[in-house]
Write a protein that holds these residues in place. Structure first.
Motif, PDB file in Angstrom:
ATOM      1  N   SER A 318       0.858  -1.068   0.027  1.00 50.50           N
ATOM      2  CA  SER A 318      -0.078  -0.156   0.010  1.00 50.50           C
ATOM      3  C   SER A 318       0.824   1.215  -0.095  1.00 50.50           C
ATOM      4  N   ASP A 319       0.323   2.293  -0.507  1.00 50.69           N
ATOM      5  CA  ASP A 319       0.880   3.679  -0.263  1.00 50.69           C
ATOM      6  C   ASP A 319       1.498   3.960   0.975  1.00 50.69           C
ATOM      7  N   GLU A 320       0.928   3.845   2.150  1.00 50.74           N
ATOM      8  CA  GLU A 320       1.159   3.969   3.620  1.00 50.74           C
ATOM      9  C   GLU A 320       2.568   2.895   3.679  1.00 50.74           C
ATOM     10  N   GLN A 321       2.465   1.842   3.375  1.00 54.31           N
ATOM     11  CA  GLN A 321       3.459   0.776   3.541  1.00 54.31           C
ATOM     12  C   GLN A 321       4.814   1.116   2.706  1.00 54.31           C
ATOM     13  N   LYS A 322       4.573   1.636   1.670  1.00 52.06           N
ATOM     14  CA  LYS A 322       5.630   1.997   1.060  1.00 52.06           C
ATOM     15  C   LYS A 322       6.459   3.255   1.442  1.00 52.06           C
ATOM     16  N   ALA A 323       5.553   4.350   1.937  1.00 52.03           N
ATOM     17  CA  ALA A 323       6.112   5.388   2.432  1.00 52.03           C
ATOM     18  C   ALA A 323       6.818   4.960   3.734  1.00 52.03           C
ATOM     19  N   ALA A 324       6.306   4.087   4.565  1.00 50.16           N
ATOM     20  CA  ALA A 324       7.067   3.626   5.817  1.00 50.16           C
ATOM     21  C   ALA A 324       8.185   2.805   5.505  1.00 50.16           C
ATOM     22  N   ALA A 325       8.376   2.128   4.173  1.00 48.24           N
ATOM     23  CA  ALA A 325       9.357   1.294   4.083  1.00 48.24           C
ATOM     24  C   ALA A 325      10.493   2.348   3.337  1.00 48.24           C
ATOM     25  N   PHE A 326      10.114   3.465   2.925  1.00 52.56           N
ATOM     26  CA  PHE A 326      11.211   4.432   2.484  1.00 52.56           C
ATOM     27  C   PHE A 326      11.975   4.946   3.602  1.00 52.56           C
ATOM     28  N   GLU A 327      11.241   5.291   4.775  1.00 53.23           N
ATOM     29  CA  GLU A 327      11.671   5.696   5.904  1.00 53.23           C
ATOM     30  C   GLU A 327      12.486   4.799   6.332  1.00 53.23           C
ATOM     31  N   PHE A 328      12.272   3.421   6.531  1.00 55.87           N
ATOM     32  CA  PHE A 328      13.012   2.383   7.066  1.00 55.87           C
ATOM     33  C   PHE A 328      14.430   2.169   6.132  1.00 55.87           C
ATOM     34  N   VAL A 329      14.201   2.270   4.833  1.00 53.11           N
ATOM     35  CA  VAL A 329      15.433   2.206   3.946  1.00 53.11           C
ATOM     36  C   VAL A 329      16.362   3.303   4.278  1.00 53.11           C
ATOM     37  N   LYS A 330      15.933   4.391   4.457  1.00 55.66           N
ATOM     38  CA  LYS A 330      16.946   5.797   4.863  1.00 55.66           C
ATOM     39  C   LYS A 330      17.477   5.480   6.039  1.00 55.66           C
ATOM     40  N   PHE A 331      16.651   4.957   7.168  1.00 55.30           N
ATOM     41  CA  PHE A 331      17.324   4.663   8.506  1.00 55.30           C
ATOM     42  C   PHE A 331      18.484   3.487   8.354  1.00 55.30           C
ATOM     43  N   MET A 332      18.173   2.370   7.564  1.00 57.81           N
ATOM     44  CA  MET A 332      19.067   1.410   7.377  1.00 57.81           C
ATOM     45  C   MET A 332      20.485   1.872   6.532  1.00 57.81           C
TER      46      MET A 332
END
Length: 430
Positions: A318-332
């Motif tokens: 979902s759009d919400e999940q992808k936005a959350a995943a992008f935050e996770f990617v930047k953190f990692m």
């Protein structure tokens, strides 16, 4: 008595107060990741996830250790086809053409909106970022990247009368030193081989890419549509690999296994081992002898191969999940986390600012070998990556193994591999 209007107002106010006291539901994302090297890395990854969730209480990450790279890619692709893809995953950089062709991943371009996002992207090393770009789009970002390196036993070098600070720099030196480093017992059985180069399926094509580059050859075109498996210089590189065992007797017969290579080195069955820099921390913690890390030799020029995994976001979340995943990617992929991950594993932190952190600078000062892989990037070529990479890679692996086990000559093996690869890639060349 309250009027009906008052009752309704009071009820609405109470409901609003009640709802405001209930925390918002977290966005759930699923994160697949592999472990391709030794050590308790699932615990390290769990720690990173916990830190992320603490900093982002509105996001919950279900971290799934999915096996090695091949297992993780298979599970992610299967889940995507079944309509339940992971939200984000660490998969091989070389999977990019397959993931694009199957339309299962979202370009990172779609999430890069701010100047800070653009600065973050620009901070990745160009050599690693290049493997995430196709057709003008950024499809992933580098995470656990590597170059293949040579671990060598300095004590074994001393015992053989060799300078422990001068590992082989050419193929000729590798053979010359290798004959002094190969040991036999009274019955003539080899107790220590000079070198082990993993040739099992899934690993052979990576290390062979280095051998080919050392001989001035490439295995494929940059667009992933053409292979050069039977180029004379590629065949010559395979002949040298075969000769290490059959002609010079300094390499184990048949197939050296990726999974056992670090332990074979630690237990003295190999004086030199070709593997990923990602094994550095494991070997450093467990070696009972003085060891070093060296760049690969050349014929005549040294060369290695880039490797490792990138972070991909999957399309059908979902759009919400992808936005959350992008935050996770930047953190990692923050400088501090990548510096720590490099220390915990030995992988090359793929951002220059990670190498400027006090943590990583102090570590390199203490363990100079940790910097060998980074210094080798300049003479490293991309790993084999094509469309339909699983089938093309298998064709090459089958050919390499046929030659290493004596079932075919290097020329016949590579002719057959090239023929298969051309048939597989023909639909992509129109």
């Amino acid at each position: 008595m309250f009027s009906p209007v008052m009752k309704n107002a009071l009820f609405a106010g109470a409901s609003a107060l009640l709802l405001s006291s209930v925390p918002a539901l977290a966005t759930d994302i699923t994160f697949y990741y592999p472990v391709q090297v030794g050590g308790p890395l699932t615990q390290v990854m769990d720690g990173y996830v916990a830190d992320f969730e603490k900093a982002h209480p509105d996001i919950h990450v279900d971290a799934v250790y999915a096996g090695n790279y091949t297992d993780t890619t298979t599970k992610a692709m299967t889940a995507a086809k079944n309509g339940t893809p992971p939200t984000v995953a660490v998969l091989l950089a070389t999977d990019i053409f397959t993931l694009m062709d199957n339309e299962v991943v979202e370009p990172m371009d779609d999430f890069i909106k701010t100047d800070d996002d653009k600065t973050w992207v620009e901070g990745f090393m160009p050599a690693f970022l290049a493997s995430a770009k196709v057709d003008g789009h950024l499809w992933a970002v580098p995470f656990q990247r590597s170059t293949a390196v040579e671990f060598y036993n300095k004590d074994a070098f001393r015992a053989a009368g060799l300078d422990p600070e001068q590992p082989p720099k050419t193929w000729d030196e590798l053979v010359e030193m290798g004959q002094k480093l190969t040991l036999k017992d009274a019955s003539g059985t080899v107790t220590q081989y000079a070198i082990g180069i993993p040739g099992n399926s899934g690993s052979a094509q990576w290390l062979f890419g280095a051998l080919a580059a050392q001989n001035g050859a490439r295995l494929m075109s940059d667009d992933g549509k053409t292979t050069y498996f039977n180029d004379p210089k590629v065949v010559e590189a395979l002949q040298f690999w075969v000769d290490l065992g059959t002609k010079y007797g300094i390499h184990p017969d048949g197939i050296q296994q990726w999974g056992t290579t670090p332990q074979d080195f630690l237990e003295g069955r190999l004086a030199m081992a070709w593997t990923t820099t990602g094994n550095l921390t494991n070997i450093r913690k467990n070696a009972s002898f003085d060891f070093g890390i060296a760049p690969y030799p050349g014929h005549p020029d040294p060369a290695s191969v880039l490797g490792g995994g990138n972070l991909y976001i999957f399309k059908d979340a979902s759009d919400e999940q992808k936005a959350a995943a992008f935050e996770f990617v930047k953190f990692m992929t923050s400088a501090d986390l990548l510096a720590d991950w490099s220390i915990q594993t030995g992988y090359v932190a793929p951002r220059e600012d990670a190498w400027q952190t006090e943590t990583l600078k102090n570590y390199v000062s203490e363990v100079p070998a940790a910097d060998v892989a980074r210094q080798q990037i300049a003479v490293s070529v991309p790993e084999l990556s094509t469309y339909d990479s699983a089938r093309v890679g298998q064709a090459l692996n089958d050919g390499l193994q046929a030659a290493l086990t004596g079932q075919a000559t290097p020329q016949d093996a590579m002719d057959r591999a090239q023929e298969q690869a051309e048939r597989i890639l023909r639909p992509y060349q129109n």
